[in-house]
Design a protein around this motif. Structure first.
Motif, PDB file in Angstrom:
ATOM      1  N   SER A   1      37.128  23.991   0.813  1.00  0.00           N
ATOM      2  CA  SER A   1      36.408  25.285   0.856  1.00  0.00           C
ATOM      3  C   SER A   1      35.878  25.733  -0.383  1.00  0.00           C
ATOM      4  CB  SER A   1      37.785  26.350   1.203  1.00  0.00           C
ATOM      5  OG  SER A   1      38.639  26.484   0.248  1.00  0.00           O
ATOM      6  N   LEU A   2      35.257  26.737  -0.458  1.00  0.00           N
ATOM      7  CA  LEU A   2      34.504  27.154  -1.716  1.00  0.00           C
ATOM      8  C   LEU A   2      35.746  27.614  -2.573  1.00  0.00           C
ATOM      9  CD1 LEU A   2      31.455  28.915  -0.320  1.00  0.00           C
ATOM     10  CD2 LEU A   2      31.620  26.666  -1.794  1.00  0.00           C
ATOM     11  N   GLU A   3      36.503  28.453  -1.967  1.00  0.00           N
ATOM     12  CA  GLU A   3      37.583  28.944  -2.706  1.00  0.00           C
ATOM     13  C   GLU A   3      38.643  27.850  -3.573  1.00  0.00           C
ATOM     14  OE1 GLU A   3      36.885  29.647   0.255  1.00  0.00           O
ATOM     15  OE2 GLU A   3      36.258  31.949  -0.168  1.00  0.00           O
ATOM     16  N   TRP A   4      38.829  26.721  -2.611  1.00  0.00           N
ATOM     17  CA  TRP A   4      39.505  25.890  -3.412  1.00  0.00           C
ATOM     18  C   TRP A   4      38.931  24.935  -4.629  1.00  0.00           C
ATOM     19  CZ3 TRP A   4      39.155  20.658  -4.281  1.00  0.00           C
ATOM     20  CH2 TRP A   4      40.371  20.033  -4.727  1.00  0.00           C
ATOM     21  N   LEU A   5      37.653  24.743  -4.186  1.00  0.00           N
ATOM     22  CA  LEU A   5      36.820  24.215  -5.333  1.00  0.00           C
ATOM     23  C   LEU A   5      36.731  25.076  -6.558  1.00  0.00           C
ATOM     24  CD1 LEU A   5      33.849  22.970  -3.043  1.00  0.00           C
ATOM     25  CD2 LEU A   5      35.423  21.480  -4.063  1.00  0.00           C
ATOM     26  N   THR A   6      36.572  26.273  -6.341  1.00  0.00           N
ATOM     27  CA  THR A   6      36.589  27.278  -7.437  1.00  0.00           C
ATOM     28  C   THR A   6      38.034  27.462  -8.231  1.00  0.00           C
ATOM     29  OG1 THR A   6      34.833  28.684  -6.311  1.00  0.00           O
ATOM     30  CG2 THR A   6      35.892  29.487  -8.397  1.00  0.00           C
TER      31      THR A   6
ATOM     32  N   ASP B   1      31.994  34.009 -16.367  1.00  0.00           N
ATOM     33  CA  ASP B   1      30.852  34.854 -15.725  1.00  0.00           C
ATOM     34  C   ASP B   1      29.460  34.063 -15.981  1.00  0.00           C
ATOM     35  OD1 ASP B   1      32.290  36.869 -15.322  1.00  0.00           O
ATOM     36  OD2 ASP B   1      32.409  37.779 -17.373  1.00  0.00           O
ATOM     37  N   SER B   2      29.615  32.662 -16.124  1.00  0.00           N
ATOM     38  CA  SER B   2      28.477  32.020 -16.189  1.00  0.00           C
ATOM     39  C   SER B   2      27.641  32.252 -14.831  1.00  0.00           C
ATOM     40  CB  SER B   2      28.756  30.391 -16.573  1.00  0.00           C
ATOM     41  OG  SER B   2      27.390  29.795 -16.398  1.00  0.00           O
ATOM     42  N   PRO B   3      26.297  32.364 -15.023  1.00  0.00           N
ATOM     43  CA  PRO B   3      25.773  32.337 -13.888  1.00  0.00           C
ATOM     44  C   PRO B   3      25.553  31.027 -12.991  1.00  0.00           C
ATOM     45  CG  PRO B   3      24.319  32.719 -15.500  1.00  0.00           C
ATOM     46  CD  PRO B   3      25.613  32.843 -16.125  1.00  0.00           C
ATOM     47  N   ALA B   4      25.620  30.060 -13.973  1.00  0.00           N
ATOM     48  CA  ALA B   4      25.579  28.530 -13.149  1.00  0.00           C
ATOM     49  C   ALA B   4      26.673  28.395 -12.534  1.00  0.00           C
ATOM     50  CB  ALA B   4      24.888  27.743 -14.382  1.00  0.00           C
ATOM     51  N   LEU B   5      27.753  28.919 -12.672  1.00  0.00           N
ATOM     52  CA  LEU B   5      28.893  28.144 -12.012  1.00  0.00           C
ATOM     53  C   LEU B   5      28.800  28.370 -10.548  1.00  0.00           C
ATOM     54  CD1 LEU B   5      32.035  29.292 -14.328  1.00  0.00           C
ATOM     55  CD2 LEU B   5      31.255  27.125 -13.670  1.00  0.00           C
ATOM     56  N   PRO B   6      28.360  29.365  -9.901  1.00  0.00           N
ATOM     57  CA  PRO B   6      28.264  29.330  -8.444  1.00  0.00           C
ATOM     58  C   PRO B   6      27.462  28.294  -7.891  1.00  0.00           C
ATOM     59  CG  PRO B   6      28.179  31.787  -9.142  1.00  0.00           C
ATOM     60  CD  PRO B   6      28.084  30.825 -10.509  1.00  0.00           C
ATOM     61  N   ALA B   7      26.332  28.102  -8.687  1.00  0.00           N
ATOM     62  CA  ALA B   7      25.669  26.799  -8.133  1.00  0.00           C
ATOM     63  C   ALA B   7      26.398  25.571  -8.386  1.00  0.00           C
ATOM     64  CB  ALA B   7      24.261  26.922  -9.124  1.00  0.00           C
ATOM     65  N   ASP B   8      27.044  25.242  -9.232  1.00  0.00           N
ATOM     66  CA  ASP B   8      27.982  24.216  -9.537  1.00  0.00           C
ATOM     67  C   ASP B   8      28.749  24.157  -8.087  1.00  0.00           C
ATOM     68  OD1 ASP B   8      26.889  23.618 -12.072  1.00  0.00           O
ATOM     69  OD2 ASP B   8      28.189  24.668 -12.975  1.00  0.00           O
ATOM     70  N   ILE B   9      29.408  25.205  -7.947  1.00  0.00           N
ATOM     71  CA  ILE B   9      30.355  25.015  -6.912  1.00  0.00           C
ATOM     72  C   ILE B   9      29.841  24.939  -5.519  1.00  0.00           C
ATOM     73  CG2 ILE B   9      32.169  26.577  -5.691  1.00  0.00           C
ATOM     74  CD1 ILE B   9      33.060  25.729  -8.215  1.00  0.00           C
TER      75      ILE B   9
ATOM     76  N   GLN C   1      38.115  36.582 -10.130  1.00  0.00           N
ATOM     77  CA  GLN C   1      36.986  35.691 -10.635  1.00  0.00           C
ATOM     78  C   GLN C   1      36.768  34.326  -9.608  1.00  0.00           C
ATOM     79  OE1 GLN C   1      38.864  34.502 -14.385  1.00  0.00           O
ATOM     80  NE2 GLN C   1      37.635  36.321 -15.398  1.00  0.00           N
ATOM     81  N   VAL C   2      37.756  34.102  -9.209  1.00  0.00           N
ATOM     82  CA  VAL C   2      37.604  32.790  -8.109  1.00  0.00           C
ATOM     83  C   VAL C   2      37.003  33.483  -7.012  1.00  0.00           C
ATOM     84  CG1 VAL C   2      38.848  31.520  -6.413  1.00  0.00           C
ATOM     85  CG2 VAL C   2      39.812  31.638  -8.641  1.00  0.00           C
ATOM     86  N   SER C   3      37.182  34.627  -6.329  1.00  0.00           N
ATOM     87  CA  SER C   3      36.549  35.275  -5.029  1.00  0.00           C
ATOM     88  C   SER C   3      35.000  35.591  -5.595  1.00  0.00           C
ATOM     89  CB  SER C   3      37.373  36.592  -4.845  1.00  0.00           C
ATOM     90  OG  SER C   3      38.671  36.278  -4.430  1.00  0.00           O
ATOM     91  N   ARG C   4      34.799  36.016  -6.818  1.00  0.00           N
ATOM     92  CA  ARG C   4      33.324  36.346  -7.015  1.00  0.00           C
ATOM     93  C   ARG C   4      32.438  35.061  -7.242  1.00  0.00           C
ATOM     94  NH1 ARG C   4      34.537  38.668 -11.160  1.00  0.00           N
ATOM     95  NH2 ARG C   4      33.933  37.351 -12.656  1.00  0.00           N
TER      96      ARG C   4
END
Length: 263
Positions: free
Chosen positions: A231-236, A212-220, A246-249
């Protein structure tokens, strides 16, 4: 790390023969202390022979030879795995290395192992502090938890007067490590360096704050810029321990950062 000696002996016992250079390199690639020790030893011999720089665990094993690797490993002093700060930092380093290897492969990098090695060794400054001056990283952790310092790097500067990464880079210069590794560890000079930095950041955010880290989406989102074909999904999905929700979010939030109009 003590597990490296145990792994070597168990593999030798189960196979009944010498391990291949690749198997030995896999042991080193999972242990930042061992990897650093091998790299310094291999580079010392390389300087004498004027060979190419040693920038991967496999290259270090090949430079030293299997017998020398085994003798060096078995003679190494062992770290204190009971030190929770050291154990957490070491696990984070290993995670960063695994991410760099996976993401680097997706980018069709010329040598993902080089990026992975840089990610593995990027925290060596903090690992040394946990080993020999644990009061310093403990003070930085306290500053971060108290809210006095909003980010881990700022907590390090506020509490200790320097960034732990700067200690890593200083050690790399003193030890005459291959010039490529500090470039990758700095994380700003090329797409490969950016990928190493993103891997390190994502490992830290996942390890310290969880999925749930708010920084992870920025990393991805940053990883997507470096690896546009993925894809963003594969990277996650390369982040361990995440369920599909969690991956989808995380992927959705990363997409929003890249293009807020996609909603």
């Amino acid at each position: 790390m003590p597990r490296s000696k145990i792994q070597l002996l168990e593999l030798e016992s189960s196979q009944g023969e010498k391990l291949s250079p690749l198997e030995l390199a896999d042991i080193a690639a999972a242990d930042p202390f061992l990897c650093l020790r091998l790299l310094r030893e291999a580079e010392g011999r390389r300087v004498q022979r004027l060979a190419h720089e040693t920038t991967t665990p496999l290259a270090a094993v090949m430079q030293l030879g299997s017998d020398t690797f085994r003798k060096l490993l078995m003679a190494c002093p062992e770290t204190n795995e009971a030190n929770p700060g050291l154990a957490e930092c070491e696990a984070r380093s290993h995670l960063a290395s695994r991410l760099a290897l996976r993401w680097g492969g997706a980018r069709a990098d010329i040598s993902p192992d080089e990026i992975a090695m840089a990610a593995l060794l990027a925290e060596i400054g903090e690992l040394l502090l946990w080993s020999f001056a644990p009061e310093l990283p403990m003070a930085a952790q306290a500053a971060l938890r108290s809210g006095h310092s909003p980010r881990s790097v700022q907590a390090q500067v506020d509490s200790c007067g320097f960034r732990f990464k700067d200690l890593t880079l200083k050690c790399a210069a003193i030890w005459n490590l291959p010039s490529l590794l500090p470039q990758l560890i700095r994380g700003i000079e090329s797409p490969r360096a950016n990928l190493a930095r993103i891997s390190i950041d994502a490992a830290r955010h996942l390890s310290t704050e969880g999925p749930d880290s708010p920084a992870l989406p920025a990393d991805i989102a940053e990883a997507k810029h470096v690896i546009p074909s993925a894809s963003l999904e594969w990277l996650t999905e390369q982040l361990p321990g995440l369920d599909s929700e969690q991956v989808s979010r995380i992927a959705f939030k990363a997409s929003d950062l890249i293009d807020p109009t996609h909603l």
